[in-house]
Design a protein around this motif. Structure first.
Motif, PDB file in Angstrom:
ATOM      1  N   GLN A  69     -42.712 -30.323  28.478  1.00 27.23           N
ATOM      2  CA  GLN A  69     -41.991 -29.969  29.697  1.00 27.23           C
ATOM      3  C   GLN A  69     -40.758 -29.124  29.390  1.00 27.23           C
ATOM      4  O   GLN A  69     -40.464 -28.148  30.091  1.00 27.23           O
ATOM      5  CB  GLN A  69     -41.588 -31.238  30.453  1.00 27.23           C
ATOM      6  N   GLN A  70     -40.038 -29.469  28.352  1.00 29.84           N
ATOM      7  CA  GLN A  70     -38.845 -28.715  27.979  1.00 29.84           C
ATOM      8  C   GLN A  70     -39.218 -27.303  27.519  1.00 29.84           C
ATOM      9  O   GLN A  70     -38.507 -26.334  27.824  1.00 29.84           O
ATOM     10  CB  GLN A  70     -38.082 -29.451  26.867  1.00 29.84           C
ATOM     11  N   LEU A  71     -40.328 -27.182  26.817  1.00 26.65           N
ATOM     12  CA  LEU A  71     -40.781 -25.881  26.347  1.00 26.65           C
ATOM     13  C   LEU A  71     -41.133 -24.972  27.526  1.00 26.65           C
ATOM     14  O   LEU A  71     -40.761 -23.781  27.550  1.00 26.65           O
ATOM     15  CB  LEU A  71     -41.986 -26.063  25.421  1.00 26.65           C
ATOM     16  N   GLN A  72     -41.839 -25.530  28.500  1.00 27.75           N
ATOM     17  CA  GLN A  72     -42.191 -24.742  29.682  1.00 27.75           C
ATOM     18  C   GLN A  72     -40.944 -24.291  30.440  1.00 27.75           C
ATOM     19  O   GLN A  72     -40.869 -23.146  30.907  1.00 27.75           O
ATOM     20  CB  GLN A  72     -43.090 -25.559  30.606  1.00 27.75           C
ATOM     21  N   ARG A  73     -39.973 -25.181  30.555  1.00 29.70           N
ATOM     22  CA  ARG A  73     -38.763 -24.829  31.295  1.00 29.70           C
ATOM     23  C   ARG A  73     -37.987 -23.718  30.581  1.00 29.70           C
ATOM     24  O   ARG A  73     -37.509 -22.770  31.216  1.00 29.70           O
ATOM     25  CB  ARG A  73     -37.876 -26.055  31.480  1.00 29.70           C
ATOM     26  N   LEU A  74     -37.872 -23.821  29.264  1.00 33.97           N
ATOM     27  CA  LEU A  74     -37.162 -22.788  28.508  1.00 33.97           C
ATOM     28  C   LEU A  74     -37.854 -21.435  28.641  1.00 33.97           C
ATOM     29  O   LEU A  74     -37.194 -20.387  28.779  1.00 33.97           O
ATOM     30  CB  LEU A  74     -37.078 -23.185  27.032  1.00 33.97           C
ATOM     31  N   ALA A  75     -39.184 -21.435  28.599  1.00 33.12           N
ATOM     32  CA  ALA A  75     -39.928 -20.184  28.739  1.00 33.12           C
ATOM     33  C   ALA A  75     -39.687 -19.555  30.110  1.00 33.12           C
ATOM     34  O   ALA A  75     -39.537 -18.330  30.224  1.00 33.12           O
ATOM     35  CB  ALA A  75     -41.414 -20.437  28.518  1.00 33.12           C
ATOM     36  N   LYS A  76     -39.642 -20.393  31.131  1.00 34.43           N
ATOM     37  CA  LYS A  76     -39.390 -19.886  32.483  1.00 34.43           C
ATOM     38  C   LYS A  76     -37.973 -19.340  32.612  1.00 34.43           C
ATOM     39  O   LYS A  76     -37.743 -18.272  33.190  1.00 34.43           O
ATOM     40  CB  LYS A  76     -39.625 -21.001  33.499  1.00 34.43           C
ATOM     41  N   GLU A  77     -37.000 -20.061  32.042  1.00 35.33           N
ATOM     42  CA  GLU A  77     -35.602 -19.617  32.115  1.00 35.33           C
ATOM     43  C   GLU A  77     -35.404 -18.300  31.376  1.00 35.33           C
ATOM     44  O   GLU A  77     -34.620 -17.436  31.815  1.00 35.33           O
ATOM     45  CB  GLU A  77     -34.684 -20.691  31.509  1.00 35.33           C
ATOM     46  N   ASN A  79     -37.771 -16.143  30.823  1.00 33.59           N
ATOM     47  CA  ASN A  79     -38.753 -15.181  31.338  1.00 33.59           C
ATOM     48  C   ASN A  79     -39.602 -14.601  30.211  1.00 33.59           C
ATOM     49  O   ASN A  79     -39.783 -13.386  30.086  1.00 33.59           O
ATOM     50  CB  ASN A  79     -38.054 -14.057  32.108  1.00 33.59           C
ATOM     51  N   VAL A  80     -40.114 -15.500  29.362  1.00 38.47           N
ATOM     52  CA  VAL A  80     -40.971 -15.077  28.252  1.00 38.47           C
ATOM     53  C   VAL A  80     -42.300 -15.830  28.323  1.00 38.47           C
ATOM     54  O   VAL A  80     -42.393 -16.916  28.899  1.00 38.47           O
ATOM     55  CB  VAL A  80     -40.297 -15.340  26.880  1.00 38.47           C
ATOM     56  N   GLN A  81     -43.312 -15.236  27.721  1.00 40.56           N
ATOM     57  CA  GLN A  81     -44.625 -15.867  27.643  1.00 40.56           C
ATOM     58  C   GLN A  81     -44.715 -16.711  26.377  1.00 40.56           C
ATOM     59  O   GLN A  81     -44.224 -16.297  25.321  1.00 40.56           O
ATOM     60  CB  GLN A  81     -45.716 -14.805  27.614  1.00 40.56           C
ATOM     61  N   ILE A  82     -45.323 -17.873  26.485  1.00 42.26           N
ATOM     62  CA  ILE A  82     -45.558 -18.693  25.296  1.00 42.26           C
ATOM     63  C   ILE A  82     -47.059 -18.802  25.071  1.00 42.26           C
ATOM     64  O   ILE A  82     -47.848 -18.779  26.024  1.00 42.26           O
ATOM     65  CB  ILE A  82     -44.922 -20.095  25.420  1.00 42.26           C
ATOM     66  N   SER A  83     -47.449 -18.914  23.826  1.00 42.85           N
ATOM     67  CA  SER A  83     -48.874 -18.881  23.488  1.00 42.85           C
ATOM     68  C   SER A  83     -49.565 -20.218  23.708  1.00 42.85           C
ATOM     69  O   SER A  83     -50.773 -20.254  23.957  1.00 42.85           O
ATOM     70  CB  SER A  83     -49.049 -18.438  22.033  1.00 42.85           C
ATOM     71  N   ASP A  84     -48.831 -21.316  23.617  1.00 40.39           N
ATOM     72  CA  ASP A  84     -49.429 -22.640  23.780  1.00 40.39           C
ATOM     73  C   ASP A  84     -48.324 -23.645  24.061  1.00 40.39           C
ATOM     74  O   ASP A  84     -47.294 -23.653  23.378  1.00 40.39           O
ATOM     75  CB  ASP A  84     -50.195 -23.060  22.518  1.00 40.39           C
ATOM     76  N   VAL A  85     -48.529 -24.500  25.077  1.00 40.48           N
ATOM     77  CA  VAL A  85     -47.510 -25.485  25.461  1.00 40.48           C
ATOM     78  C   VAL A  85     -47.639 -26.764  24.655  1.00 40.48           C
ATOM     79  O   VAL A  85     -46.641 -27.356  24.248  1.00 40.48           O
ATOM     80  CB  VAL A  85     -47.613 -25.799  26.975  1.00 40.48           C
ATOM     81  N   ARG A  86     -48.849 -27.190  24.377  1.00 42.98           N
ATOM     82  CA  ARG A  86     -49.082 -28.523  23.817  1.00 42.98           C
ATOM     83  C   ARG A  86     -49.173 -28.568  22.297  1.00 42.98           C
ATOM     84  O   ARG A  86     -49.264 -29.649  21.718  1.00 42.98           O
ATOM     85  CB  ARG A  86     -50.374 -29.096  24.408  1.00 42.98           C
ATOM     86  N   GLY A  87     -49.195 -27.431  21.665  1.00 41.59           N
ATOM     87  CA  GLY A  87     -49.365 -27.443  20.220  1.00 41.59           C
ATOM     88  C   GLY A  87     -50.803 -27.641  19.804  1.00 41.59           C
ATOM     89  O   GLY A  87     -51.090 -28.092  18.695  1.00 41.59           O
ATOM     90  N   GLU A  88     -51.730 -27.263  20.697  1.00 47.68           N
ATOM     91  CA  GLU A  88     -53.151 -27.422  20.409  1.00 47.68           C
ATOM     92  C   GLU A  88     -53.821 -26.095  20.090  1.00 47.68           C
ATOM     93  O   GLU A  88     -54.997 -26.056  19.743  1.00 47.68           O
ATOM     94  CB  GLU A  88     -53.866 -28.071  21.596  1.00 47.68           C
ATOM     95  N   GLY A  89     -53.080 -24.993  20.249  1.00 46.65           N
ATOM     96  CA  GLY A  89     -53.630 -23.671  19.999  1.00 46.65           C
ATOM     97  C   GLY A  89     -52.663 -22.849  19.157  1.00 46.65           C
ATOM     98  O   GLY A  89     -51.696 -23.379  18.586  1.00 46.65           O
ATOM     99  N   PRO A  90     -52.904 -21.550  19.064  1.00 47.59           N
ATOM    100  CA  PRO A  90     -52.030 -20.687  18.242  1.00 47.59           C
ATOM    101  C   PRO A  90     -50.577 -20.740  18.720  1.00 47.59           C
ATOM    102  O   PRO A  90     -50.302 -20.720  19.919  1.00 47.59           O
ATOM    103  CB  PRO A  90     -52.626 -19.290  18.453  1.00 47.59           C
ATOM    104  N   ILE A  91     -49.654 -20.804  17.766  1.00 42.45           N
ATOM    105  CA  ILE A  91     -48.217 -20.822  18.052  1.00 42.45           C
ATOM    106  C   ILE A  91     -47.618 -19.517  17.523  1.00 42.45           C
ATOM    107  O   ILE A  91     -47.524 -19.328  16.305  1.00 42.45           O
ATOM    108  CB  ILE A  91     -47.531 -22.047  17.398  1.00 42.45           C
ATOM    109  N   ASP A  92     -47.224 -18.624  18.431  1.00 41.55           N
ATOM    110  CA  ASP A  92     -46.635 -17.365  17.984  1.00 41.55           C
ATOM    111  C   ASP A  92     -45.137 -17.540  17.711  1.00 41.55           C
ATOM    112  O   ASP A  92     -44.580 -18.633  17.865  1.00 41.55           O
ATOM    113  CB  ASP A  92     -46.900 -16.245  18.998  1.00 41.55           C
ATOM    114  N   ASP A  93     -44.492 -16.450  17.316  1.00 45.04           N
ATOM    115  CA  ASP A  93     -43.080 -16.525  16.928  1.00 45.04           C
ATOM    116  C   ASP A  93     -42.194 -17.016  18.068  1.00 45.04           C
ATOM    117  O   ASP A  93     -41.317 -17.863  17.874  1.00 45.04           O
ATOM    118  CB  ASP A  93     -42.596 -15.145  16.462  1.00 45.04           C
ATOM    119  N   THR A  94     -42.415 -16.462  19.260  1.00 44.01           N
ATOM    120  CA  THR A  94     -41.590 -16.852  20.413  1.00 44.01           C
ATOM    121  C   THR A  94     -41.780 -18.321  20.747  1.00 44.01           C
ATOM    122  O   THR A  94     -40.810 -19.048  21.003  1.00 44.01           O
ATOM    123  CB  THR A  94     -41.963 -15.994  21.644  1.00 44.01           C
TER     124      THR A  94
END
Length: 443
Positions: A69-77, A79-94
């Motif tokens: 939940q915190q990761l999603q909120r930070l991404a929204k604040e 205004n960036v795209q994240i590659s995976d929220v749960r840590g179940e897929g690829p994790i990019d630099d951002t």
């Protein structure tokens, strides 16, 4: 704060009920995985009070922290795209950078709350990770997997009454940061620590299957469900359901999936006979084993209590030792708390000497022993079993599915023995069909 009107929430008057369970769980390890959404709920401070109560009862705790939940909120604040929220897929630099920040936010909240309850805690780099690598042709980048768990370090903290906190950001051998899914992390820690329970605290009710909330389910039932109709389980609970199976297969007896936003929910789940969450449990027979000669004294002592109350017929130590191969026992923490026996006759088998020590009565132990005996009789090829009882016939009828019989239903040798005893026991019968003797556990 979530409140379910029908939930059996623990009350101060339930203290005696809680105290009954304290010896059962004292010095056991519970791994508690807390989703990020639970940390931000209004009930979080109360949840940490529940954690403090568990620790005061000498239950050893390890906390694993989620950050979704915190990761999603930070991404929204940002205004960036994240590659995976749960840590179940690829994790990019951002995503990794924001995950590190989200971990700091959650960890701060937890440490602050535990400090307010008077508990000592420490964020531990006790899990070494390695890169997940390339899966299905896709580079997982900064997604990690558990490489090693430093058990001496974690146990050292626990013995010093310090609660280890394990975040979702772990580190590789060279110190690089990697993101691990918190469900996976909690499961692997529970198995490595030989925990008695893994408890997933979620921002939603536990397992909802085909729209119906499930209080308890066996690991076998859940495995079949995931294989044949995974869509029957709510999508948000799928990861925890899959990890519950892996955890139990790894030797942890119980996995609880529950709403961490419920007031007093954690204590209620552990200390109430029904609980409020969904419990996935392993093989109920893992505590039942064939009796050995060294068990004769313990079996004699247990059955003597039943003899005094005229529940059982008297057996000497010598007769128990002579028939030891017919007995099996129920163990909790290496202590025998109940016993039963299965005696073969020409065309039927007798279930006898079923007795559970008073403290463990009304907890399903007797039913499990009888069920075990029924399966054993089926495996030996018997089509019918019988039991003789002066006071427990209601238990055999209503709980175990036996029907009333007559003296004519007994093998001649057993009928003669009963007539000579003068006990006037009732005859209970059950016909066996392969694969249909099991009575579902209500653990």
């Amino acid at each position: 704060m979530a409140v379910y009107e029908s939930d059996p929430i623990i009350k101060p008057t339930d203290l005696r009920g809680i105290l009954k369970y304290v010896p059962q769980w004292r010095n056991h390890i519970f791994v508690i995985a807390i989703d990020g959404g639970v940390v931000e709920d209004d009930n979080f401070s109360n949840l940490l009070l529940d954690v403090a109560v568990l620790r005061s009862l000498n239950i050893k705790l390890v906390l694993v922290l989620g950050i979704g939940q915190q990761l999603q909120r930070l991404a929204k604040e940002r205004n960036v795209q994240i590659s995976d929220v749960r840590g179940e897929g690829p994790i990019d630099d951002t995503t990794l950078r924001l995950s590190v920040e989200a971990t700091g936010i959650v960890t701060h909240e937890v440490i602050q709350g535990l400090t307010a309850t008077g508990l000592k805690c420490a964020v531990a780099n006790a899990v070494r990770a390695t890169e997940a690598g390339i899966i299905g042709g896709v580079d997982q980048r900064w997604r990690g997997k558990v490489d090693k768990v430093d058990l001496p370090f974690i146990n050292h903290l626990i013995e010093d009454e310090i609660i280890p906190i394990i975040p979702a950001i772990t580190h590789s051998r060279d110190g690089g940061s990697l993101r691990i899914n918190s469900d996976t992390l909690a499961s692997e820690l529970a198995v490595a620590l030989h925990a008695s329970k893994l408890i997933y605290l979620c921002p939603f009710p536990g397992l909802t299957i085909n729209g119906h909330y499930t209080l308890n389910i066996t690991v076998e039932e859940l495995r079949v469900l995931l294989e044949k109709s995974p869509t029957a389980i709510e999508e948000r609970a799928l990861s925890k359901a899959r990890h519950a199976i892996k955890t139990i297969e790894g030797g942890v007896p119980r996995v609880h999936i529950m709403d961490g936003r419920l007031s007093d929910g954690l204590l209620t789940e552990i200390f109430h006979k029904v609980g409020v969450g969904s419990m996935v449990h392993g093989n109920d027979y893992q505590q039942i084993r064939q009796a050995k000669r060294k068990d004769v004294t313990a079996i004699y002592s247990i059955t003597q209590k039943g003899v005094k109350n005229e529940l059982l017929r008297h057996r000497t130590k010598q007769s128990i030792e002579k028939d030891i191969d017919a007995f099996f026992v129920f163990e909790i923490d290496d202590s025998i708390v109940a016993c039963a026996a299965l005696f073969p006759y020409a065309d039927a088998a007798e279930i006898a000497s079923v007795y559970v020590q008073p403290f463990y009565q009304n907890k399903g132990v007797g039913r499990k022993l009888v069920d075990y005996a029924l399966q054993s009789a089926t495996q030996q090829g018997f089509k019918k079993v019988f039991a003789l009882s002066t006071q427990s016939y209601v238990f055999f009828r209503t709980v175990c599915g036996f029907t009333e019989g007559t003296m004519d239903d007994l093998p001649p040798a057993r009928r003669e023995m009963l007539e000579k005893s003068g006990r006037n026991s009732r005859v209970l019968l059950k016909r066996l069909q392969h694969g249909r003797t099991h009575t579902k556990a209500n653990s």
